[in-house]
Enzyme design. Structure first.
Site, short mmCIF file in Angstrom:
data_model
loop_
_atom_site.label_atom_id
_atom_site.label_comp_id
_atom_site.label_asym_id
_atom_site.label_seq_id
_atom_site.Cartn_x
_atom_site.Cartn_y
_atom_site.Cartn_z
N GLU A 100 0.78 -0.74 -0.10
CA GLU A 100 0.00 0.17 -0.05
C GLU A 100 0.83 1.36 0.23
O GLU A 100 1.83 1.21 0.57
CB GLU A 100 -1.00 0.16 1.34
CG GLU A 100 -2.23 -0.70 1.19
CD GLU A 100 -3.34 0.08 0.04
OE1 GLU A 100 -2.40 1.28 -0.57
OE2 GLU A 100 -4.34 0.00 0.48
N ASP A 101 0.53 2.24 -0.47
CA ASP A 101 1.59 3.93 -0.31
C ASP A 101 0.86 4.42 0.59
O ASP A 101 1.34 4.56 1.28
CB ASP A 101 1.03 4.45 -1.27
CG ASP A 101 -1.11 4.43 -1.97
OD1 ASP A 101 -1.83 3.48 -1.32
OD2 ASP A 101 -1.71 5.25 -2.43
N ASP A 104 -4.44 4.68 6.00
CA ASP A 104 -5.09 6.08 7.05
C ASP A 104 -5.86 5.96 7.96
O ASP A 104 -6.07 5.47 8.66
CB ASP A 104 -5.58 7.13 5.43
CG ASP A 104 -6.08 8.45 6.25
OD1 ASP A 104 -6.21 8.89 6.97
OD2 ASP A 104 -6.74 9.33 5.64
N PHE A 155 -2.88 15.95 4.60
CA PHE A 155 -3.39 15.38 3.72
C PHE A 155 -1.92 15.61 2.37
O PHE A 155 -1.36 16.59 2.11
CB PHE A 155 -4.43 16.35 2.33
CG PHE A 155 -4.71 15.69 1.45
CD1 PHE A 155 -5.66 14.48 1.60
CD2 PHE A 155 -4.27 16.13 0.31
CE1 PHE A 155 -6.36 13.39 0.76
CE2 PHE A 155 -5.04 14.91 -1.23
CZ PHE A 155 -5.71 13.96 -1.12
N ARG A 168 0.28 12.23 -8.58
CA ARG A 168 0.87 11.04 -8.85
C ARG A 168 2.07 10.89 -9.13
O ARG A 168 3.11 9.72 -8.41
CB ARG A 168 0.21 9.89 -9.01
CG ARG A 168 -1.83 9.57 -8.66
CD ARG A 168 -2.19 8.13 -8.70
NE ARG A 168 -3.54 7.85 -9.10
CZ ARG A 168 -4.83 8.14 -7.94
NH1 ARG A 168 -3.49 7.66 -7.11
NH2 ARG A 168 -5.35 7.64 -8.03
C1 PRP Z 1 -5.90 5.24 -0.91
C2 PRP Z 1 -4.44 4.46 -0.80
C3 PRP Z 1 -5.10 3.47 -0.25
C4 PRP Z 1 -5.95 3.69 0.80
C5 PRP Z 1 -6.08 4.14 2.07
O1 PRP Z 1 -6.94 4.51 -2.76
O2 PRP Z 1 -4.17 4.04 -1.56
O3 PRP Z 1 -5.80 1.98 -0.34
O4 PRP Z 1 -6.56 4.88 -0.17
O5 PRP Z 1 -6.82 4.94 2.78
P1 PRP Z 1 -7.91 4.12 4.36
O6 PRP Z 1 -7.03 3.42 5.03
O7 PRP Z 1 -8.47 5.32 4.78
O8 PRP Z 1 -8.47 3.10 3.82
P2 PRP Z 1 -7.65 5.44 -2.88
O9 PRP Z 1 -8.67 4.84 -2.75
O10 PRP Z 1 -7.51 6.84 -2.46
O11 PRP Z 1 -7.63 5.19 -4.48
P3 PRP Z 1 -5.87 5.03 -5.43
O12 PRP Z 1 -5.46 3.98 -4.72
O13 PRP Z 1 -6.54 5.19 -6.70
O14 PRP Z 1 -5.76 7.01 -4.71
#
Ligand code: PRP
Length: 182
Positions: A100-101, A104, A155, A168
């Site tokens: 994961e990136d 949160d 953020f 990105r």
């Molecule tokens: C972001 C990120 C994680 C997730 C984390 O994805 O890449 O997958 O949110 O958030 P959380 O802990 O609050 O669940 P996003 O849904 O924004 O999609 P993306 O990776 O395509 O930007």
């Protein structure tokens, strides 16, 4: 409207990212030697981290991708997680690391751990570039096996992380300051 990069302050530089990802790669290499490793990247945010991390792991490995959605283009989490694209291959018997990136609220990872555990991997671990513990919601506290950086509650964008799909491609992680703050 296309957000301006002028509103982004560097939080983690390209050098800091490179150094930490090399260390994570070495840690994973030591821990997974002799295992059948699969990295599961969560699109789209983990794309840059996954490609750098896999180059830092000196082991044979496979990769696959899942796409989920939790943020719907804005700066706040909606709290719901949706499966957009499933894995291409079975992970049964594989040693899987979810990549994961950012973690949160923890809702995405909780969903992933529950979903992938039903597919009988030999083991299931988590690697996240960023951990934002201040965002965690009740009941979504997950064990994180490999963490790049623990960050405060800003953020953040860049290095895979987006605002409405933009930023990105920034080679660093930065804090985005919305217009209302100025
Ligand atoms: C972001 C990120 C994680 C997730 C984390 O994805 O890449 O997958 O949110 O958030 P959380 O802990 O609050 O669940 P996003 O849904 O924004 O999609 P993306 O990776 O395509 O930007």
């Amino acid at each position: 409207m296309i957000p301006s990069v002028d509103r982004v302050d560097v939080l983690l530089s390209q050098d800091e990212l490179n150094e930490r990802i090399s260390a994570l790669g070495a840690e994973i290499t030591a821990r997974y030697r002799g295992r059948d490793l699969t990295l599961v990247g969560i699109l789209k945010g983990s794309a840059l981290f996954l490609t750098d991390l896999m180059r830092a792991i000196a082991l044979p490995l496979q990769i696959d991708f899942l796409e989920l959605s939790s943020y719907k283009g804005g700066m706040a989490s909606t709290g719901s997680v949706r499966l957009v694209k499933d894995l291409t291959h079975s992970i049964e018997g594989k040693d899987v690391i979810i990549v994961e990136d950012i973690v949160d609220t923890g809702l995405t990872l909780r969903y992933l751990l529950q979903t992938l555990a039903t597919r009988k991997p030999a083991s299931l671990a988590t690697a996240t570039l960023l951990d934002k513990p201040s965002g965690r919601v009740e009941g979504a506290d997950c064990d994180l096996d490999f963490v790049g950086f623990t960050i405060p509650g800003h953020f953040v964008v860049g290095y895979g992380l987006d605002l409405a799909g933009y930023f990105r491609n920034l080679p660093y992680v930065g804090i985005y300051h919305p217009e209302e703050d100025s």
